[in-house]
Motif scaffolding. Structure first.
Motif, PDB file in Angstrom:
ATOM      1  N   GLN A 246      12.086  11.746 -17.940  1.00  0.00           N
ATOM      2  CA  GLN A 246      13.520  11.558 -17.707  1.00  0.00           C
ATOM      3  C   GLN A 246      13.820  11.300 -16.227  1.00  0.00           C
ATOM      4  O   GLN A 246      14.774  10.602 -15.902  1.00  0.00           O
ATOM      5  N   PHE A 247      12.989  11.857 -15.337  1.00  0.00           N
ATOM      6  CA  PHE A 247      13.191  11.610 -13.908  1.00  0.00           C
ATOM      7  C   PHE A 247      13.060  10.116 -13.597  1.00  0.00           C
ATOM      8  O   PHE A 247      13.847   9.563 -12.839  1.00  0.00           O
ATOM      9  N   VAL A 248      12.048   9.490 -14.183  1.00  0.00           N
ATOM     10  CA  VAL A 248      11.818   8.058 -13.945  1.00  0.00           C
ATOM     11  C   VAL A 248      12.990   7.253 -14.493  1.00  0.00           C
ATOM     12  O   VAL A 248      13.503   6.344 -13.826  1.00  0.00           O
ATOM     13  N   LYS A 249      13.440   7.587 -15.681  1.00  0.00           N
ATOM     14  CA  LYS A 249      14.553   6.854 -16.286  1.00  0.00           C
ATOM     15  C   LYS A 249      15.830   7.003 -15.456  1.00  0.00           C
ATOM     16  O   LYS A 249      16.564   6.031 -15.255  1.00  0.00           O
ATOM     17  N   LYS A 250      16.088   8.206 -14.962  1.00  0.00           N
ATOM     18  CA  LYS A 250      17.275   8.425 -14.130  1.00  0.00           C
ATOM     19  C   LYS A 250      17.179   7.642 -12.825  1.00  0.00           C
ATOM     20  O   LYS A 250      18.151   7.033 -12.384  1.00  0.00           O
ATOM     21  N   ALA A 251      16.009   7.651 -12.193  1.00  0.00           N
ATOM     22  CA  ALA A 251      15.828   6.934 -10.928  1.00  0.00           C
ATOM     23  C   ALA A 251      15.911   5.422 -11.140  1.00  0.00           C
ATOM     24  O   ALA A 251      16.454   4.704 -10.294  1.00  0.00           O
ATOM     25  N   GLN A 252      15.403   4.922 -12.270  1.00  0.00           N
ATOM     26  CA  GLN A 252      15.509   3.492 -12.567  1.00  0.00           C
ATOM     27  C   GLN A 252      16.975   3.088 -12.759  1.00  0.00           C
ATOM     28  O   GLN A 252      17.398   2.031 -12.297  1.00  0.00           O
ATOM     29  N   ALA A 253      17.739   3.935 -13.438  1.00  0.00           N
ATOM     30  CA  ALA A 253      19.162   3.648 -13.638  1.00  0.00           C
ATOM     31  C   ALA A 253      19.895   3.637 -12.303  1.00  0.00           C
ATOM     32  O   ALA A 253      20.756   2.768 -12.060  1.00  0.00           O
ATOM     33  N   LYS A 254      19.525   4.563 -11.427  1.00  0.00           N
ATOM     34  CA  LYS A 254      20.161   4.608 -10.109  1.00  0.00           C
ATOM     35  C   LYS A 254      19.772   3.388  -9.283  1.00  0.00           C
ATOM     36  O   LYS A 254      20.583   2.873  -8.512  1.00  0.00           O
ATOM     37  N   ARG A 255      18.529   2.912  -9.433  1.00  0.00           N
ATOM     38  CA  ARG A 255      18.088   1.700  -8.736  1.00  0.00           C
ATOM     39  C   ARG A 255      18.966   0.517  -9.144  1.00  0.00           C
ATOM     40  O   ARG A 255      19.413  -0.261  -8.312  1.00  0.00           O
ATOM     41  N   LYS A 256      19.214   0.378 -10.445  1.00  0.00           N
ATOM     42  CA  LYS A 256      20.076  -0.704 -10.939  1.00  0.00           C
ATOM     43  C   LYS A 256      21.483  -0.575 -10.357  1.00  0.00           C
ATOM     44  O   LYS A 256      22.106  -1.568  -9.969  1.00  0.00           O
ATOM     45  N   GLU A 257      21.971   0.654 -10.304  1.00  0.00           N
ATOM     46  CA  GLU A 257      23.298   0.916  -9.749  1.00  0.00           C
ATOM     47  C   GLU A 257      23.357   0.518  -8.272  1.00  0.00           C
ATOM     48  O   GLU A 257      24.313  -0.127  -7.831  1.00  0.00           O
ATOM     49  N   HIS A 258      22.340   0.889  -7.507  1.00  0.00           N
ATOM     50  CA  HIS A 258      22.270   0.501  -6.093  1.00  0.00           C
ATOM     51  C   HIS A 258      22.296  -1.022  -5.968  1.00  0.00           C
ATOM     52  O   HIS A 258      22.963  -1.568  -5.095  1.00  0.00           O
ATOM     53  N   GLY A 259      21.556  -1.707  -6.826  1.00  0.00           N
ATOM     54  CA  GLY A 259      21.492  -3.167  -6.780  1.00  0.00           C
ATOM     55  C   GLY A 259      22.828  -3.821  -7.079  1.00  0.00           C
ATOM     56  O   GLY A 259      23.186  -4.831  -6.466  1.00  0.00           O
ATOM     57  N   LYS A 260      23.570  -3.239  -8.014  1.00  0.00           N
ATOM     58  CA  LYS A 260      24.881  -3.793  -8.356  1.00  0.00           C
ATOM     59  C   LYS A 260      25.891  -3.553  -7.242  1.00  0.00           C
ATOM     60  O   LYS A 260      26.682  -4.427  -6.914  1.00  0.00           O
TER      61      LYS A 260
ATOM     62  N   VAL B 236       3.881  10.169  -7.003  1.00  0.00           N
ATOM     63  CA  VAL B 236       4.881  10.409  -8.047  1.00  0.00           C
ATOM     64  C   VAL B 236       4.180  10.844  -9.333  1.00  0.00           C
ATOM     65  O   VAL B 236       4.599  11.811  -9.980  1.00  0.00           O
ATOM     66  N   GLU B 237       3.116  10.145  -9.696  1.00  0.00           N
ATOM     67  CA  GLU B 237       2.398  10.503 -10.920  1.00  0.00           C
ATOM     68  C   GLU B 237       1.836  11.922 -10.853  1.00  0.00           C
ATOM     69  O   GLU B 237       1.896  12.660 -11.835  1.00  0.00           O
ATOM     70  N   LEU B 238       1.316  12.307  -9.691  1.00  0.00           N
ATOM     71  CA  LEU B 238       0.818  13.688  -9.538  1.00  0.00           C
ATOM     72  C   LEU B 238       1.945  14.696  -9.699  1.00  0.00           C
ATOM     73  O   LEU B 238       1.795  15.716 -10.381  1.00  0.00           O
TER      74      LEU B 238
ATOM     75  N   LYS C 135       0.828  -1.210   0.000  1.00  0.00           N
ATOM     76  CA  LYS C 135       0.000   0.000   0.000  1.00  0.00           C
ATOM     77  C   LYS C 135       0.861   1.259   0.000  1.00  0.00           C
ATOM     78  O   LYS C 135       0.514   2.245  -0.659  1.00  0.00           O
ATOM     79  N   LEU C 136       2.017   1.219   0.698  1.00  0.00           N
ATOM     80  CA  LEU C 136       2.939   2.364   0.660  1.00  0.00           C
ATOM     81  C   LEU C 136       3.488   2.579  -0.746  1.00  0.00           C
ATOM     82  O   LEU C 136       3.595   3.722  -1.210  1.00  0.00           O
ATOM     83  N   LEU C 137       3.841   1.493  -1.406  1.00  0.00           N
ATOM     84  CA  LEU C 137       4.342   1.610  -2.783  1.00  0.00           C
ATOM     85  C   LEU C 137       3.264   2.160  -3.710  1.00  0.00           C
ATOM     86  O   LEU C 137       3.534   3.023  -4.547  1.00  0.00           O
ATOM     87  N   LEU C 138       2.055   1.672  -3.553  1.00  0.00           N
ATOM     88  CA  LEU C 138       0.949   2.125  -4.392  1.00  0.00           C
ATOM     89  C   LEU C 138       0.665   3.605  -4.171  1.00  0.00           C
ATOM     90  O   LEU C 138       0.561   4.379  -5.121  1.00  0.00           O
ATOM     91  N   GLY C 139       0.563   4.007  -2.914  1.00  0.00           N
ATOM     92  CA  GLY C 139       0.340   5.420  -2.610  1.00  0.00           C
ATOM     93  C   GLY C 139       1.503   6.282  -3.046  1.00  0.00           C
ATOM     94  O   GLY C 139       1.324   7.397  -3.549  1.00  0.00           O
ATOM     95  N   GLY C 140       2.714   5.744  -2.858  1.00  0.00           N
ATOM     96  CA  GLY C 140       3.908   6.483  -3.272  1.00  0.00           C
ATOM     97  C   GLY C 140       3.943   6.713  -4.766  1.00  0.00           C
ATOM     98  O   GLY C 140       4.298   7.800  -5.231  1.00  0.00           O
ATOM     99  N   TRP C 141       3.529   5.701  -5.532  1.00  0.00           N
ATOM    100  CA  TRP C 141       3.525   5.864  -6.990  1.00  0.00           C
ATOM    101  C   TRP C 141       2.431   6.843  -7.423  1.00  0.00           C
ATOM    102  O   TRP C 141       2.635   7.632  -8.350  1.00  0.00           O
ATOM    103  N   GLY C 142       1.298   6.814  -6.750  1.00  0.00           N
ATOM    104  CA  GLY C 142       0.237   7.777  -7.068  1.00  0.00           C
ATOM    105  C   GLY C 142       0.720   9.200  -6.887  1.00  0.00           C
ATOM    106  O   GLY C 142       0.456  10.080  -7.727  1.00  0.00           O
TER     107      GLY C 142
END
Length: 163
Positions: free
Chosen positions: A94-108, A76-78, A67-74
């Motif tokens: 571009q914000f989403v793409k940058k954050a997704q790239a950083k997520r991958k970096e954190h995972g590595k 973000v969309e706003l 529910k936190l993820l769902l509310g958090g994404w709502g």
């Protein structure tokens, strides 16, 4: 509607607070944003394989994180819609793409981080990017609110992005 069985409290919950009409389609799309969704809500196929009657299992804690993820994404969309109005949609995307790239970096860099922790960091990085942009037009920072919502659900190091 998502029919969820909470395994720790042995209760059934009917959850309707999500966009779209088809719950399975929603979950499949939502896991593209937050991979941990498939760990938080486990699908339970009915005996006749009718996806219309699919149910889900989760612990109470996992359901709260969902529910936190769902509310958090709502939110973000706003905020992205506000940025798109202020600039344009491609700029906001571009914000989403940058954050997704950083997520991958954190995972590595941090193989011990769970998908939930990586999803939180994705949200945090995304809000940080939006905060930095919207501060130009006088919008207040959202990160303190995000951290307060997630306090106790992820480690302090992850909560503050000091991994």
């Amino acid at each position: 509607m998502l029919d969820i069985y909470l395994t720790d409290t042995q209760q059934h919950v009917q959850f309707q607070d999500y966009p779209g009409d088809h719950p399975v389609k929603f979950i499949l799309n939502f896991k593209k944003i937050f991979p941990s969704v498939m760990e938080l809500l486990l699908p339970v196929l009915p005996s006749d394989d009718n996806l219309e009657e699919m149910t889900w299992e989760a612990s109470s804690q996992d359901f709260e994180i969902f529910k936190l993820l769902l509310g958090g994404w709502g939110l973000v969309e706003l905020r992205l819609t506000a940025v798109a109005q202020y600039k344009d949609r491609a700029y906001a995307d571009q914000f989403v793409k940058k954050a997704q790239a950083k997520r991958k970096e954190h995972g590595k860099k941090n193989a011990k981080l769970s998908n939930v922790e990586l999803d939180y960091l994705f949200l945090q990085d995304l809000h940080a990017l939006i905060d930095a942009d919207l501060v130009e037009i006088g919008e207040k920072f959202y990160l303190p609110t995000l951290r307060e919502q997630w306090k106790g659900r992820v480690s302090d190091a992850v909560l503050n992005g000091t991994i």
